[in-house]
Scaffold this active site. Structure first.
Site, mmCIF file in Angstrom:
data_model
loop_
_atom_site.group_PDB
_atom_site.id
_atom_site.type_symbol
_atom_site.label_atom_id
_atom_site.label_comp_id
_atom_site.label_asym_id
_atom_site.label_seq_id
_atom_site.Cartn_x
_atom_site.Cartn_y
_atom_site.Cartn_z
ATOM 1 N N GLU A 133 -18.153 -11.218 -5.574
ATOM 2 C CA GLU A 133 -17.582 -10.212 -6.475
ATOM 3 C C GLU A 133 -18.591 -9.842 -7.557
ATOM 4 O O GLU A 133 -19.386 -10.698 -7.969
ATOM 5 C CB GLU A 133 -16.335 -10.766 -7.156
ATOM 6 C CG GLU A 133 -15.201 -11.034 -6.192
ATOM 7 C CD GLU A 133 -13.984 -11.607 -6.901
ATOM 8 O OE1 GLU A 133 -13.109 -10.806 -7.289
ATOM 9 O OE2 GLU A 133 -13.914 -12.830 -7.089
ATOM 10 N N LYS A 149 -0.558 -18.745 -5.145
ATOM 11 C CA LYS A 149 -1.618 -19.703 -5.367
ATOM 12 C C LYS A 149 -1.885 -19.843 -6.869
ATOM 13 O O LYS A 149 -1.514 -18.940 -7.599
ATOM 14 C CB LYS A 149 -2.881 -19.292 -4.611
ATOM 15 C CG LYS A 149 -3.572 -18.047 -5.197
ATOM 16 C CD LYS A 149 -4.932 -17.871 -4.624
ATOM 17 C CE LYS A 149 -5.960 -18.682 -5.358
ATOM 18 N NZ LYS A 149 -6.890 -17.907 -6.197
ATOM 19 N N ASP A 186 -1.233 -16.638 0.703
ATOM 20 C CA ASP A 186 -2.682 -16.486 0.582
ATOM 21 C C ASP A 186 -2.912 -15.009 0.854
ATOM 22 O O ASP A 186 -2.835 -14.573 2.006
ATOM 23 C CB ASP A 186 -3.423 -17.342 1.614
ATOM 24 C CG ASP A 186 -4.925 -17.216 1.446
ATOM 25 O OD1 ASP A 186 -5.389 -16.107 1.128
ATOM 26 O OD2 ASP A 186 -5.633 -18.215 1.636
ATOM 27 N N HIS A 187 -3.164 -14.220 -0.197
ATOM 28 C CA HIS A 187 -3.094 -12.761 0.004
ATOM 29 C C HIS A 187 -4.166 -12.261 0.976
ATOM 30 O O HIS A 187 -4.023 -11.185 1.540
ATOM 31 C CB HIS A 187 -3.100 -12.006 -1.326
ATOM 32 C CG HIS A 187 -4.435 -11.846 -1.965
ATOM 33 N ND1 HIS A 187 -5.038 -12.835 -2.689
ATOM 34 C CD2 HIS A 187 -5.302 -10.801 -1.977
ATOM 35 C CE1 HIS A 187 -6.207 -12.403 -3.136
ATOM 36 N NE2 HIS A 187 -6.396 -11.169 -2.716
ATOM 37 N N ARG A 202 11.081 -13.756 -19.897
ATOM 38 C CA ARG A 202 11.626 -14.046 -21.223
ATOM 39 C C ARG A 202 11.487 -12.847 -22.140
ATOM 40 O O ARG A 202 12.192 -12.750 -23.139
ATOM 41 C CB ARG A 202 10.867 -15.207 -21.851
ATOM 42 C CG ARG A 202 11.260 -16.524 -21.247
ATOM 43 C CD ARG A 202 10.611 -17.656 -22.018
ATOM 44 N NE ARG A 202 10.225 -18.694 -21.075
ATOM 45 C CZ ARG A 202 9.841 -19.900 -21.439
ATOM 46 N NH1 ARG A 202 9.762 -20.222 -22.698
ATOM 47 N NH2 ARG A 202 9.512 -20.781 -20.526
ATOM 48 N N ASP A 220 -10.823 -21.640 -6.352
ATOM 49 C CA ASP A 220 -10.286 -20.286 -6.485
ATOM 50 C C ASP A 220 -10.398 -19.500 -5.178
ATOM 51 O O ASP A 220 -9.508 -18.723 -4.840
ATOM 52 C CB ASP A 220 -11.071 -19.562 -7.599
ATOM 53 C CG ASP A 220 -10.453 -18.231 -7.990
ATOM 54 O OD1 ASP A 220 -9.224 -18.198 -8.187
ATOM 55 O OD2 ASP A 220 -11.196 -17.236 -8.095
ATOM 56 N N LYS A 258 -19.309 -6.275 -4.896
ATOM 57 C CA LYS A 258 -18.080 -6.812 -4.301
ATOM 58 C C LYS A 258 -18.204 -6.621 -2.799
ATOM 59 O O LYS A 258 -18.387 -5.502 -2.313
ATOM 60 C CB LYS A 258 -16.870 -6.040 -4.831
ATOM 61 C CG LYS A 258 -15.587 -6.316 -4.057
ATOM 62 C CD LYS A 258 -14.556 -6.988 -4.894
ATOM 63 C CE LYS A 258 -13.271 -7.226 -4.095
ATOM 64 N NZ LYS A 258 -12.555 -8.410 -4.514
ATOM 65 N N LYS A 276 -18.819 -15.071 -8.714
ATOM 66 C CA LYS A 276 -18.511 -14.006 -9.672
ATOM 67 C C LYS A 276 -19.818 -13.462 -10.248
ATOM 68 O O LYS A 276 -20.850 -14.157 -10.246
ATOM 69 C CB LYS A 276 -17.699 -14.576 -10.834
ATOM 70 C CG LYS A 276 -16.380 -15.219 -10.433
ATOM 71 C CD LYS A 276 -15.297 -14.186 -10.292
ATOM 72 C CE LYS A 276 -13.949 -14.829 -10.039
ATOM 73 N NZ LYS A 276 -12.967 -13.847 -9.554
ATOM 74 N N HIS A 301 -8.760 -18.668 0.581
ATOM 75 C CA HIS A 301 -9.146 -17.450 1.303
ATOM 76 C C HIS A 301 -10.258 -17.688 2.327
ATOM 77 O O HIS A 301 -10.157 -17.269 3.476
ATOM 78 C CB HIS A 301 -9.612 -16.371 0.318
ATOM 79 C CG HIS A 301 -8.668 -16.153 -0.833
ATOM 80 N ND1 HIS A 301 -7.306 -16.194 -0.694
ATOM 81 C CD2 HIS A 301 -8.889 -15.880 -2.147
ATOM 82 C CE1 HIS A 301 -6.728 -15.947 -1.874
ATOM 83 N NE2 HIS A 301 -7.673 -15.765 -2.771
HETATM 84 C C1 BG6 Z 1 -7.883 -14.345 -6.193
HETATM 85 C C2 BG6 Z 1 -8.784 -15.086 -7.123
HETATM 86 O O1 BG6 Z 1 -7.164 -15.218 -5.391
HETATM 87 O O2 BG6 Z 1 -8.661 -13.488 -5.379
HETATM 88 C C3 BG6 Z 1 -9.620 -14.139 -7.963
HETATM 89 O O3 BG6 Z 1 -8.007 -15.928 -7.992
HETATM 90 C C4 BG6 Z 1 -10.354 -13.171 -7.070
HETATM 91 O O4 BG6 Z 1 -10.526 -14.847 -8.785
HETATM 92 C C5 BG6 Z 1 -9.392 -12.510 -6.098
HETATM 93 O O5 BG6 Z 1 -10.942 -12.194 -7.893
HETATM 94 C C6 BG6 Z 1 -10.114 -11.647 -5.103
HETATM 95 O O6 BG6 Z 1 -9.179 -10.934 -4.361
HETATM 96 P P1 BG6 Z 1 -9.564 -9.564 -3.672
HETATM 97 O O7 BG6 Z 1 -8.362 -9.201 -2.877
HETATM 98 O O8 BG6 Z 1 -9.862 -8.599 -4.771
HETATM 99 O O9 BG6 Z 1 -10.770 -9.853 -2.849
#
Ligand code: BG6
Length: 494
Positions: A220, A152, A181-182, A46, A239, A349, A344, A244
């Protein structure tokens, strides 16, 4: 081998995901010559942009977030000619004619009907309306040349995920629906399958006879970082675990697929989700732990308590940490606990899987020779380290009878320098129409079934001890107790 002539429509084109992840990934695909010549990225939003200012906005994202910032000069110009901006309102049915018009014009210009991919990088509540409007377009009737990619979170719980599936399936065929789902696009996650099934070495011992337990850690150091409003609706379990972590668990636990065909892989993955034990309310209390961080500091930086974040209730019951013990009730895994944890504002990480093997059946050497007879361990580091390590015992050099644990390591970073990022792999697959690394509707629902008892238990029973962990720590004490009850310990890969 390039994907066919394509138009990628990105809803939420002016948003964060496109800026940080999608366009930088597409640009890398372009640099690596994976994109077809006849290719258009049409960012939909938009906000007020014209093509030029939109390209400028995306270039800024590439400069900040691409893994190859140094290669921007020269090539960006050529790439950016494939980008256009479409200002429209996703709620207005009549605006969708603009999409039809673009497809029509490109068909004329290219002399071939392009494939169209609709990427919904928007808030979940906007998905139903956009999907319903898209479903009415003639171009979406062709199952082989049109598809829809949904980010997601896929639903908020089992009920809403089912409703969303029902709606999407009434508009599109299952093979047109690509649920992201990345984590499945990460090189090191895909490598789990290669490692397991391209070798004869691991499979014979990959079962309850040899494995003591499995750990999956995805922690993380960042907090919720301005996403308090989203997190209040989500929490760590939704989340990270529903998607994942359970997907990694499936890759570790699945039976050997017969082929690398999409539905074969997804069927084997679904078998695991179906066999995961559904806990009763009483069992949740014994098998799941939640946490929320208080105020403190992490890596020398002050951290606000979760409850003090913008958009978060002062008495929030939402977990920023979750750990659980899962069981897979099938032949291979009976009795083997799968411990998972995520959170978190933790120490670092780190995402890894630990396969802890049992002790040797008989200790030939004096007990003092080894500190820990359970030293056989396989560690698969997913990120930021990307390696596989096998730990075993050897004789310590010298006259004494002492055993030392040592490690043999394979460093994935050295082998695959500049490996593609998850979104590069997934976008290319979506353009090619390969759904192997995307979630089928039944997988998403089964994953919700697994976590629903935990979610309901936590919603019904408020956490009395929140906040219960310090930023920069490894999480709440109860998570250590969960695993230590059985003389096991979290493995922290430092
Ligand atoms: C996302 C979550 O799907 O994955 C986030 O919503 C998270 O909260 C993230 O930080 C982590 O992804 P990656 O690829 O950085 O491990």
């Amino acid at each position: 081998n390039h994907p066919p002539a394509s138009i990628l429509f990105i809803f939420g084109g002016s948003g964060d995901l496109n800026h940080r992840k999608l366009t930088p990934a597409l640009y890398n695909l372009f640099l690596d010559d994976w994109l077809p010549e006849q290719f258009l990225i049409s960012g939909i939003g938009r906000s007020q942009y014209d093509d030029e200012s939109f390209r400028g906005h995306l270039l800024d994202g590439v400069k900040q977030f691409s893994r190859r910032k140094e290669e921007i000069n020269g090539k960006w110009e050529a790439f950016s000619r494939h980008i256009a901006y479409l200002q429209m309102d996703g709620d207005k049915a009549e605006d969708y004619q603009k999409i039809a018009r673009i497809v029509h014009d490109k068909t004329e210009e290219w002399g071939v009907r392009p494939h169209v991919v609709f990427y919904l990088a928007v808030a979940p509540q906007l998905v139903p309306a956009i999907a319903s409007n898209l479903g009415k377009l003639d171009i979406c009737a062709d199952k082989t040349t049109s598809r829809i990619v949904v980010e997601k979170p896929f639903g908020h719980d089992l009920k809403s995920a089912r409703e969303l599936n029902t709606q999407l399936r009434s508009l599109f065929a299952e093979e047109q629906i690509f649920r992201i789902d990345h984590y499945l696009g990460k090189e090191t996650v895909q490598n789990i399958l290669m490692m397991r099934f391209a070798n004869a070495l691991f499979e014979p011992i990959w079962n309850r006879n040899y494995i003591d337990h499995i750990q999956i850690t995805a922690i993380e150091s960042v907090g919720v970082e301005g996403r308090g409003g989203y997190f209040e609706q989500s929490g760590a379990l939704r989340d990270m675990v529903q998607n994942h972590i359970l997907q990694i668990l499936c890759m570790i636990a699945m039976e050997a697929p017969v082929s690398f065909e999409a539905n074969e892989i997804r069927n084997k993955n679904l078998d695991v989700l179906n066999a995961l034990r559904r806990y009763t309310d009483a069992e949740v209390a014994e098998n799941a732990v939640r946490g929320q961080y208080g105020a403190g500091s992490n890596n020398g930086k002050p951290v606000l308590a979760y409850r003090d974040e913008k958009g978060v209730a002062a008495d929030s019951n939402v977990e920023t940490y979750a750990a659980a013990r899962f069981f897979i009730d099938n032949w291979r895994w009976q009795g083997v606990p799968f411990f998972v944890r995520t959170g978190k504002s933790l120490h670092m990480k780190e995402t890894h899987v630990v396969i802890q093997f049992k002790s040797p059946p008989h200790n030939t050497f004096p007990h003092e020779a080894a500190e820990n007879w359970k030293s056989n361990r396989l560690t698969i580091s997913i990120q930021p380290n990307m390696d596989i390590r096998i730990r075993f015992q050897v004789k310590r050099p010298g006259q004494t009878m002492k055993l030392d644990p040592v490690e043999m390591a394979f460093d994935y970073t050295a082998a695959g320098e500049n490996a593609p990022e998850a979104y590069e792999t997934l976008l290319l697959d979506a353009l090619e129409g390969d759904p192997t690394l995307f979630m089928r509707g039944d997988q998403v629902e089964a994953a919700w079934e697994v976590i629903m008892p935990i979610l309901s238990h936590w919603e019904k029973n408020k956490a009395a001890d929140f906040p219960n962990y310090q930023p920069g720590s490894w999480g709440p004490l109860a998570a250590d107790q969960l695993i230590e009850e059985e003389d096991r310990h979290w493995v922290n890969v430092l």
